[in-house]
Design a protein around this motif. Sequence first.
Motif, PDB file in Angstrom:
ATOM      1  N   ASN A  73     -49.646 -33.043 -10.016  1.00 17.47           N
ATOM      2  CA  ASN A  73     -50.098 -34.552 -10.484  1.00 17.47           C
ATOM      3  C   ASN A  73     -49.745 -34.415 -12.012  1.00 17.47           C
ATOM      4  OD1 ASN A  73     -51.321 -35.455  -8.219  1.00 17.47           O
ATOM      5  ND2 ASN A  73     -53.046 -34.195  -9.114  1.00 17.47           N
ATOM      6  N   GLU A  74     -49.380 -35.639 -12.695  1.00 14.70           N
ATOM      7  CA  GLU A  74     -48.980 -35.658 -13.890  1.00 14.70           C
ATOM      8  C   GLU A  74     -50.288 -35.532 -14.810  1.00 14.70           C
ATOM      9  OE1 GLU A  74     -46.499 -39.041 -15.235  1.00 14.70           O
ATOM     10  OE2 GLU A  74     -45.373 -38.777 -13.293  1.00 14.70           O
ATOM     11  N   ARG A  75     -50.252 -34.859 -15.978  1.00  9.45           N
ATOM     12  CA  ARG A  75     -51.393 -34.660 -16.981  1.00  9.45           C
ATOM     13  C   ARG A  75     -51.079 -35.585 -18.201  1.00  9.45           C
ATOM     14  NH1 ARG A  75     -54.280 -30.529 -14.175  1.00  9.45           N
ATOM     15  NH2 ARG A  75     -53.016 -29.358 -12.626  1.00  9.45           N
ATOM     16  N   GLU A  76     -52.241 -36.115 -18.645  1.00  8.34           N
ATOM     17  CA  GLU A  76     -52.300 -36.820 -19.964  1.00  8.34           C
ATOM     18  C   GLU A  76     -52.235 -35.618 -21.145  1.00  8.34           C
ATOM     19  OE1 GLU A  76     -54.347 -40.159 -20.626  1.00  8.34           O
ATOM     20  OE2 GLU A  76     -53.941 -41.117 -18.484  1.00  8.34           O
ATOM     21  N   GLU A  77     -51.504 -35.714 -22.194  1.00  8.77           N
ATOM     22  CA  GLU A  77     -51.874 -34.919 -23.367  1.00  8.77           C
ATOM     23  C   GLU A  77     -53.292 -35.124 -23.699  1.00  8.77           C
ATOM     24  OE1 GLU A  77     -50.101 -32.174 -24.430  1.00  8.77           O
ATOM     25  OE2 GLU A  77     -48.810 -32.245 -22.814  1.00  8.77           O
ATOM     26  N   MET A  78     -54.024 -34.065 -24.115  1.00 12.57           N
ATOM     27  CA  MET A  78     -55.249 -34.562 -24.654  1.00 12.57           C
ATOM     28  C   MET A  78     -55.351 -34.034 -26.121  1.00 12.57           C
ATOM     29  SD  MET A  78     -57.780 -32.685 -21.854  1.00 12.57           S
ATOM     30  CE  MET A  78     -59.443 -33.405 -22.915  1.00 12.57           C
ATOM     31  N   GLU A  79     -56.095 -34.884 -27.036  1.00  9.38           N
ATOM     32  CA  GLU A  79     -56.168 -34.402 -28.516  1.00  9.38           C
ATOM     33  C   GLU A  79     -57.116 -33.203 -28.621  1.00  9.38           C
ATOM     34  OE1 GLU A  79     -57.567 -37.700 -30.690  1.00  9.38           O
ATOM     35  OE2 GLU A  79     -56.242 -39.015 -29.458  1.00  9.38           O
ATOM     36  N   GLU A  80     -56.730 -32.437 -29.498  1.00 12.95           N
ATOM     37  CA  GLU A  80     -57.486 -31.386 -29.954  1.00 12.95           C
ATOM     38  C   GLU A  80     -58.672 -31.733 -30.680  1.00 12.95           C
ATOM     39  OE1 GLU A  80     -57.013 -26.918 -31.934  1.00 12.95           O
ATOM     40  OE2 GLU A  80     -55.160 -27.785 -30.862  1.00 12.95           O
ATOM     41  N   ALA A  81     -59.968 -31.477 -30.087  1.00  9.34           N
ATOM     42  CA  ALA A  81     -61.056 -31.707 -30.828  1.00  9.34           C
ATOM     43  C   ALA A  81     -61.250 -30.634 -31.899  1.00  9.34           C
ATOM     44  CB  ALA A  81     -62.121 -31.565 -29.914  1.00  9.34           C
ATOM     45  N   GLN A  82     -61.898 -31.448 -33.087  1.00 11.83           N
ATOM     46  CA  GLN A  82     -62.330 -30.400 -34.092  1.00 11.83           C
ATOM     47  C   GLN A  82     -63.548 -29.828 -33.900  1.00 11.83           C
ATOM     48  OE1 GLN A  82     -63.119 -33.104 -37.488  1.00 11.83           O
ATOM     49  NE2 GLN A  82     -60.899 -33.896 -37.260  1.00 11.83           N
ATOM     50  N   ARG A  83     -63.400 -28.623 -34.484  1.00 13.37           N
ATOM     51  CA  ARG A  83     -64.720 -27.590 -34.089  1.00 13.37           C
ATOM     52  C   ARG A  83     -65.992 -28.156 -34.869  1.00 13.37           C
ATOM     53  NH1 ARG A  83     -62.838 -21.789 -33.645  1.00 13.37           N
ATOM     54  NH2 ARG A  83     -65.069 -21.318 -33.779  1.00 13.37           N
ATOM     55  N   VAL A  84     -66.966 -28.028 -34.147  1.00  7.20           N
ATOM     56  CA  VAL A  84     -68.288 -28.365 -34.689  1.00  7.20           C
ATOM     57  C   VAL A  84     -68.901 -27.095 -35.336  1.00  7.20           C
ATOM     58  CG1 VAL A  84     -70.532 -29.185 -34.075  1.00  7.20           C
ATOM     59  CG2 VAL A  84     -68.519 -30.180 -33.177  1.00  7.20           C
ATOM     60  N   GLU A  85     -69.382 -27.146 -36.620  1.00 15.81           N
ATOM     61  CA  GLU A  85     -70.072 -25.996 -37.158  1.00 15.81           C
ATOM     62  C   GLU A  85     -71.484 -26.148 -37.591  1.00 15.81           C
ATOM     63  OE1 GLU A  85     -67.524 -23.833 -39.890  1.00 15.81           O
ATOM     64  OE2 GLU A  85     -65.807 -24.069 -38.610  1.00 15.81           O
ATOM     65  N   GLY A  86     -72.088 -25.496 -37.631  1.00 16.82           N
ATOM     66  CA  GLY A  86     -73.567 -25.663 -38.369  1.00 16.82           C
ATOM     67  C   GLY A  86     -74.393 -25.027 -37.508  1.00 16.82           C
ATOM     68  N   PRO A  87     -75.986 -25.131 -37.762  1.00 12.97           N
ATOM     69  CA  PRO A  87     -76.826 -24.552 -37.172  1.00 12.97           C
ATOM     70  C   PRO A  87     -76.811 -25.085 -35.783  1.00 12.97           C
ATOM     71  CG  PRO A  87     -77.776 -26.051 -38.521  1.00 12.97           C
ATOM     72  CD  PRO A  87     -76.261 -26.171 -38.791  1.00 12.97           C
ATOM     73  N   VAL A  88     -77.150 -23.972 -34.846  1.00 11.30           N
ATOM     74  CA  VAL A  88     -77.306 -24.378 -33.426  1.00 11.30           C
ATOM     75  C   VAL A  88     -78.718 -24.733 -32.989  1.00 11.30           C
ATOM     76  CG1 VAL A  88     -77.135 -23.600 -31.016  1.00 11.30           C
ATOM     77  CG2 VAL A  88     -75.761 -22.706 -32.730  1.00 11.30           C
TER      78      VAL A  88
END
Length: 146
Positions: A73-88
Amino acid sequence: MATGRVAEKLNERLEGREGEKDIYKISNLRKWQRQDLAKLGVIRDRDGNIVYRDENIEKRRRKYFEQLLNIENEREEMEEAQRVEGPVVKIQDREIKRALSKMKNGKASGPSEFQIEMIKLLGTEGEKWMLDILKAIWEEEEIPRN
């Protein structure tokens, strides 16, 4: 004489409302019994011709499912997500309560043979126990063996 009594009882039953339902059921059953089974499940080849022989039907099914399951199946390109940093954010007891309230009783247990009803029956003590286990898993990044 016994046959006559049976016939009389059958006639009495068939005259009422239940009898109408019975007659309908019997006619449907006989209709299906008379129907040619070969007409029910028709397998066609790629050209639309009916496949008759069992070994040809098996080959056609195999080809069909190989093709069906191996189509890319054709797949759409996904945008790369920004990393989330900080306290868990730690797991909260209200999250445990909400999750437990959504879980249904009577479901099969997993490989651990652990049923959710056990924790629900323990009430707040069970919720605390579950919270402690989940916190330990979160911090150690490993599921306990026992």
